[in-house]
Design an enzyme around this catalytic site. Structure first.
Site, PDB file in Angstrom:
ATOM      1  N   ARG A   1      -1.471   8.908  12.189  1.00 56.62           N
ATOM      2  CA  ARG A   1      -1.969   7.560  12.413  1.00 56.62           C
ATOM      3  C   ARG A   1      -3.092   7.619  13.441  1.00 56.62           C
ATOM      4  O   ARG A   1      -2.953   8.317  14.460  1.00 56.62           O
ATOM      5  CB  ARG A   1      -0.816   6.696  12.935  1.00 56.62           C
ATOM      6  CG  ARG A   1      -1.143   5.235  13.198  1.00 56.62           C
ATOM      7  CD  ARG A   1      -1.067   4.431  11.932  1.00 56.62           C
ATOM      8  NE  ARG A   1      -1.396   3.037  12.125  1.00 56.62           N
ATOM      9  CZ  ARG A   1      -0.518   2.091  12.446  1.00 56.62           C
ATOM     10  NH1 ARG A   1       0.751   2.410  12.620  1.00 56.62           N
ATOM     11  NH2 ARG A   1      -0.893   0.841  12.582  1.00 56.62           N
TER      12      ARG A   1
ATOM     13  N   GLU B   1      -5.161   6.298   8.596  1.00 55.62           N
ATOM     14  CA  GLU B   1      -4.401   7.541   8.612  1.00 55.62           C
ATOM     15  C   GLU B   1      -5.371   8.714   8.490  1.00 55.62           C
ATOM     16  O   GLU B   1      -6.241   8.716   7.605  1.00 55.62           O
ATOM     17  CB  GLU B   1      -3.448   7.526   7.400  1.00 55.62           C
ATOM     18  CG  GLU B   1      -2.237   8.377   7.562  1.00 55.62           C
ATOM     19  CD  GLU B   1      -1.085   7.687   8.304  1.00 55.62           C
ATOM     20  OE1 GLU B   1      -1.186   6.485   8.644  1.00 55.62           O
ATOM     21  OE2 GLU B   1      -0.081   8.373   8.538  1.00 55.62           O
TER      22      GLU B   1
ATOM     23  N   GLU C   1       0.868  -1.191   0.000  1.00 52.33           N
ATOM     24  CA  GLU C   1       0.000   0.000   0.000  1.00 52.33           C
ATOM     25  C   GLU C   1       0.895   1.228   0.000  1.00 52.33           C
ATOM     26  O   GLU C   1       2.078   1.126   0.297  1.00 52.33           O
ATOM     27  CB  GLU C   1      -0.829   0.068   1.299  1.00 52.33           C
ATOM     28  CG  GLU C   1      -1.753  -1.079   1.550  1.00 52.33           C
ATOM     29  CD  GLU C   1      -2.204  -1.078   3.027  1.00 52.33           C
ATOM     30  OE1 GLU C   1      -2.444   0.010   3.587  1.00 52.33           O
ATOM     31  OE2 GLU C   1      -2.278  -2.172   3.601  1.00 52.33           O
TER      32      GLU C   1
ATOM     33  N   LYS D   1       2.459   4.435   1.674  1.00 52.70           N
ATOM     34  CA  LYS D   1       2.686   4.869   3.056  1.00 52.70           C
ATOM     35  C   LYS D   1       2.269   6.334   3.135  1.00 52.70           C
ATOM     36  O   LYS D   1       2.963   7.205   2.616  1.00 52.70           O
ATOM     37  CB  LYS D   1       4.149   4.710   3.462  1.00 52.70           C
ATOM     38  CG  LYS D   1       4.342   5.081   4.920  1.00 52.70           C
ATOM     39  CD  LYS D   1       5.759   5.074   5.375  1.00 52.70           C
ATOM     40  CE  LYS D   1       5.842   5.394   6.860  1.00 52.70           C
ATOM     41  NZ  LYS D   1       4.981   6.495   7.314  1.00 52.70           N
TER      42      LYS D   1
ATOM     43  N   LYS E   1       8.049  -0.608   6.374  1.00 52.38           N
ATOM     44  CA  LYS E   1       7.837   0.625   5.613  1.00 52.38           C
ATOM     45  C   LYS E   1       9.051   0.795   4.692  1.00 52.38           C
ATOM     46  O   LYS E   1      10.196   0.699   5.138  1.00 52.38           O
ATOM     47  CB  LYS E   1       7.642   1.838   6.526  1.00 52.38           C
ATOM     48  CG  LYS E   1       8.641   2.012   7.643  1.00 52.38           C
ATOM     49  CD  LYS E   1       8.268   3.228   8.482  1.00 52.38           C
ATOM     50  CE  LYS E   1       9.206   3.396   9.663  1.00 52.38           C
ATOM     51  NZ  LYS E   1       8.777   4.421  10.607  1.00 52.38           N
TER      52      LYS E   1
ATOM     53  N   ARG F   1      -2.097   8.318  17.308  1.00 52.16           N
ATOM     54  CA  ARG F   1      -1.087   7.391  17.789  1.00 52.16           C
ATOM     55  C   ARG F   1      -0.409   7.902  19.053  1.00 52.16           C
ATOM     56  O   ARG F   1       0.126   7.146  19.841  1.00 52.16           O
ATOM     57  CB  ARG F   1      -0.025   7.176  16.703  1.00 52.16           C
ATOM     58  CG  ARG F   1       0.694   5.878  16.862  1.00 52.16           C
ATOM     59  CD  ARG F   1       1.970   5.883  16.056  1.00 52.16           C
ATOM     60  NE  ARG F   1       3.104   5.835  16.949  1.00 52.16           N
ATOM     61  CZ  ARG F   1       4.322   6.119  16.585  1.00 52.16           C
ATOM     62  NH1 ARG F   1       4.578   6.505  15.356  1.00 52.16           N
ATOM     63  NH2 ARG F   1       5.307   6.028  17.447  1.00 52.16           N
TER      64      ARG F   1
END
Lengths: 335, 533
Positions: free
Chosen positions: B236, B279, B229, B231, B401, B251
């Site tokens: 987050r 996100e 996907e 990033k 990532k 987050r």
């Protein structure tokens, strides 16, 4: 012309035609103490204290050395010179210079507490005092030596109980001998790095009384270091040379350990705030005791310390010199 | 406070994870229950509010120590930490025999003092300074007082220590210390043994974080096993609907529901008992806007209509952690994804977009797609193992990532400032400039990227080549050239250069370059044209 001028080569007395702790080669050099930022190669004649001479010989090789006792006067071109204890390391001296009734004193590096090795700092009255300022901020305040020694001893005992060697980073001339003094009270299983060994030998030859130590040799076996104490200079910190002591706990002895960040940056398990320089209160006490009407502030926090003195009725100015950093940067390739 | 000060000392002094863990375990094994709750609160970002402003603490300390303010400031710049500066400045023999009050005594006093007069606050502060006999004690006290506590302990380590001490599973501990609880009223037992999920409907799950991929992706094996996907460069977050109420968590363990009213309309559309991971991104018609836009609304208390129109946010969802009240985290990603696709398709609302899966057959093909990340307003790619469960914290192996190479520019250092923490008493914080004709124009600050040895060299240069003697900032001779790396660039009216960089840092010291070889303001503007619109 002032009695002592600040020149490109160092502190210069024109009337007596000599330099104090010059950083370039000169005809005649008076040396406060044997640390490498104060005692440099290449001069033709060196005057120092009796106890400084053997270390100068070790570090600078054979030269034309003359040594004197503290408070013993000698004359150069009619300028009266005498050395007085500075309490920094073995043999370290303040230099008193007198001419036509005017007295200047250069402190060299100094501390006020008597460490039992270096001689007790002697306040010397003068018209002009040139002082160091390595720890010239009020955040630097030292505990008594006895308290720090106790902390070091407890730390060594704790490591022994945990089956670890204790590796202590200390400047090879001055700090190492103090650490030795502290730990010899709790152990006789002491190893030293080659650089400290050489200094130790020179000091023993000169008649100093120091505890017995063993040299770390390439053929020393790992088992030798079990639960031992090892004293090493800053240059050894982080080098592969240290691996042989595993498992060990690492401590650094330096005034810079006063601030957490400095201690953390060095990645040591412990930082002992043990310095051979005067702390803030020590600097102020020393300056006031001289009764000087003018103070020059060199290596360290010279801007802050001289401004503070000016605000408190003592005329002061800062001077740039090439001294400093002995607590931070000693490197050694001798093993 | 001695026990707590000792804990903070060990956590600060050692870099060894095992020793930190040992210190935490020992603390939790012997500290009193109230203190334990506060320590968990402090270590999870639930700091008590600042009681006295830094300026006042500073002024009162200088007055107490009889020092001029300028000298206090010099000390502060050298130490790099206000609480530590004060702890070091207050004179007084180290005295181990003073009264040892517990941590919660101080925190509770702070809470009571919140509405007290300045005089009362000052008296409490002075009394405590004298009572706390050691530098380490005064240090933690000042940290609490100024609301500045930050501790170098990962959530993982805290969870591990608590799990050992309480005999609970780590994920259970992680979940219990997450979410909305009040350390002032909850007991240690209630916090650790609270099995009743309903008690706090808002409680999020601990986030699963990806590891950076350092090697080439072919080291990951077969492409069929992986889902790729974009990033996204956003915040987050978790979107939760329980008890017919919608909650948004960031987050940073912050409940941010109020800040993103766009999601309110999802409340009636989402099924009951659901937790989504994704996100929070500013986007118009499903197309992300640069993150710099988000920064214009993050700090605001009131979200105006204008902002809602210009910088609307969308939730780019990529995982489902709870469905119909059931924990889904052990179900393989590929199955969670199917469920997620069904749910989002059914809802079909512009504030909820599914983060698309990128199809690819070979790693080379994916590498080619990754090159276009910036054009897609992404920072690179995410690689997730299709069979992976949703784990806790940063775990190596299943989620990676794979970021794109940063943008770079050569610049000259023009200002320097001493750092803090490990960088105390060293010039480590620099401001950089590019050329604007014959002049220099500052455009970025950077703090990281040099080795300790390089920092020592730069520090030495600054000390020898600076104009000022006092104050925090030194203007230095523009001589040292560095290559800066950054993730993005956006137009900014607040900066002299007209641009703002995202995550600037020093890539390397260009000792081979002279100040006349650096980039120009026009180079930056070109980058803005290409990447910042």
């Amino acid at each position: 012309m002032p009695l002592i001028e600040f020149t490109d080569s160092g502190l210069y007395c024109r009337a007596g035609n000599f330099y104090i702790d010059p950083w370039k080669p000169v005809e005649r050099a008076i040396i406060t103490h044997a640390h490498s930022d104060h005692a440099r190669h290449g001069s033709k004649y060196y005057l120092c204290h009796h106890k400084t001479k053997p270390i100068l010989q070790l570090r600078l090789g054979d030269n034309n050395y003359q040594s004197v006792e503290w408070n013993e006067s000698i004359s150069m071109n009619g300028v009266k010179i005498s050395l007085h204890p500075a309490g920094h390391i073995i043999g370290s001296s303040q230099i008193r210079v007198e001419h036509n009734g005017e007295v200047w004193v250069f402190s060299g590096d100094y501390k006020l507490e008597d460490d039992g090795l270096s001689g007790a700092f002697e306040p010397v009255k003068c018209n002009v005092f040139i002082t160091e300022s390595t720890f010239g901020l009020p955040i630097y305040k030292w505990k008594k030596q006895s308290v720090i020694y106790h902390d070091i001893q407890q730390w060594v005992l704790k490591n022994q109980a945990d089956d670890k060697a204790s590796v202590i980073i200390a400047y090879s001339l001055g700090k190492a001998q103090r650490v030795l003094q502290a730990i010899s009270a709790v152990t006789d299983n002491i190893f030293v790095h080659g650089a400290i060994w050489n200094t130790q030998e020179a000091l023993l030859m000169a008649g100093e009384n120091l505890p017995v130590v063993k040299r770390v040799n390439p053929d020393s076996s790992k088992a030798d270091f079990k639960n031992a104490v090892v004293i090493a200079p800053p240059g050894a910190d982080g080098s592969p040379w240290m691996k042989r002591f595993t498992p060990y706990s690492l401590a650094i002895c330096s005034g810079w350990m006063q601030v957490r960040g400095n201690a953390r940056r060095r990645n040591a398990d412990r930082g002992f705030v043990l310095s051979d320089h005067a702390d803030w209160d020590g600097l102020l006490t020393a300056v006031k005791a001289t009764g000087a009407e003018k103070v020059f502030v060199t290596h360290g926090f010279q801007a802050a310390f001289s401004k503070y003195l000016n605000e408190n009725g003592i005329a002061a100015a800062e001077v740039k010199t090439a001294y400093g950093n002995d607590e931070e940067t000693e490197t050694s390739i001798e093993v | 406070m001695k026990l707590f000060a000792q804990l903070i000392y060990v956590l600060g002094a050692t870099t060894k994870t095992n020793e930190k863990l040992k210190a935490l375990q020992e603390y939790f094994a012997i500290a009193n229950d109230k203190d334990k709750v506060w320590v968990i609160a402090l270590f999870t970002g639930r700091r008590p509010k600042r009681v006295i402003s830094s300026t006042l603490i500073k002024t009162w300390c200088a007055e107490y120590c009889n020092l001029p303010l300028w000298l206090f400031d010099e000390c502060y710049h050298t130490v790099g930490d206000l609480s530590e500066t004060i702890a070091l400045l207050i004179t007084g023999e180290e005295n181990a025999d003073t009264i040892d009050r517990p941590l919660h005594y101080y925190i509770e006093s702070f809470i009571q003092l919140a509405k007290a007069s300045e005089e009362e606050k000052k008296n409490f502060m002075l009394k405590s300074w004298e009572e706390l006999g050691t530098v380490s004690g005064r240090f933690v006290f000042n940290k609490l007082l100024s609301g500045a506590f930050r501790i170098g302990v990962s959530q993982q380590l805290l969870i591990q220590a608590l799990a050992k001490v309480t005999d609970l599973e780590k994920p259970v501990v992680a979940h219990r210390i997450t979410g909305n609880w009040d350390p002032a009223v909850i007991s240690f037992d209630e916090l650790m043994n609270n099995s009743d999920m309903e008690a706090d409907a808002s409680r999020p799950y601990p986030f699963y974080l990806a590891y950076p991929l350092e090697d080439l992706p072919d080291t990951l094996g077969n492409t069929d096993e992986w889902q790729a996907e974009w990033k996204w460069d956003g915040i987050r977050g978790q979107l939760i609907k329980r008890s017919n109420t919608l909650f948004t968590w960031s987050r940073g363990e912050e409940l941010v529901t109020e800040k993103f009213p766009e999601y309110n309309s999802l409340k009636d559309l989402l099924p009951e008992g659901i937790v989504l991971d994704g996100e929070i991104i500013p986007a118009i018609e499903g197309k992300p806007l640069p993150f710099a836009k988000m920064q214009t609304r993050i700090g605001r208390k009131n979200i105006s209509k204008k902002i809602l129109q210009e910088v609307p946010v969308c939730f780019f969802v990529y995982d489902i952690l709870e469905f119909e009240g059931k924990d889904m985290r052990q179900i393989p990603l590929v199955d969670r994804r199917k469920l997620l696709e069904q749910i989002t398709a059914a809802i079909n609302h512009p504030a909820l977009q599914i983060s698309p899966v990128i199809s690819f057959d070979t790693w080379d093909e994916l590498a080619a797609i990754r090159v276009n990340s910036r054009e897609n307003l992404a920072e690179g790619l995410m690689l997730k193992r299709k069979s992976s469960s949703y784990q806790t914290g940063r775990k190596i192996g299943d989620w990676w990532k794979w970021k794109i190479e940063p943008l770079v520019i050569d610049a000259v250092m023009i200002y320097a400032q001493k750092g803090s923490g490990r960088r105390s008493n060293l010039y480590t914080d620099y401001t950089f400039a590019v050329k604007d004709g014959e002049k220099l124009v500052s455009f970025a600050k950077a703090y990281s990227g040099l080795t300790d040895k390089e920092i020592a060299q730069v520090d030495n240069f600054v000390k020898r080549n600076s104009l000022e003697k006092f104050g925090p900032v030194r203007t230095v001779k523009p001589e040292l050239v560095f290559e800066l790396a950054f993730e993005g660039i956006a137009a900014s009216s607040r900066h002299k250069s007209g641009v703002a960089l995202r995550f600037p840092r020093i890539n390397r010291w260009r000792k081979d370059k002279k100040p006349e070889d650096i980039n120009t303001i026009d180079d930056l503007k070109n980058m803005l044209e290409v990447y910042g619109k």
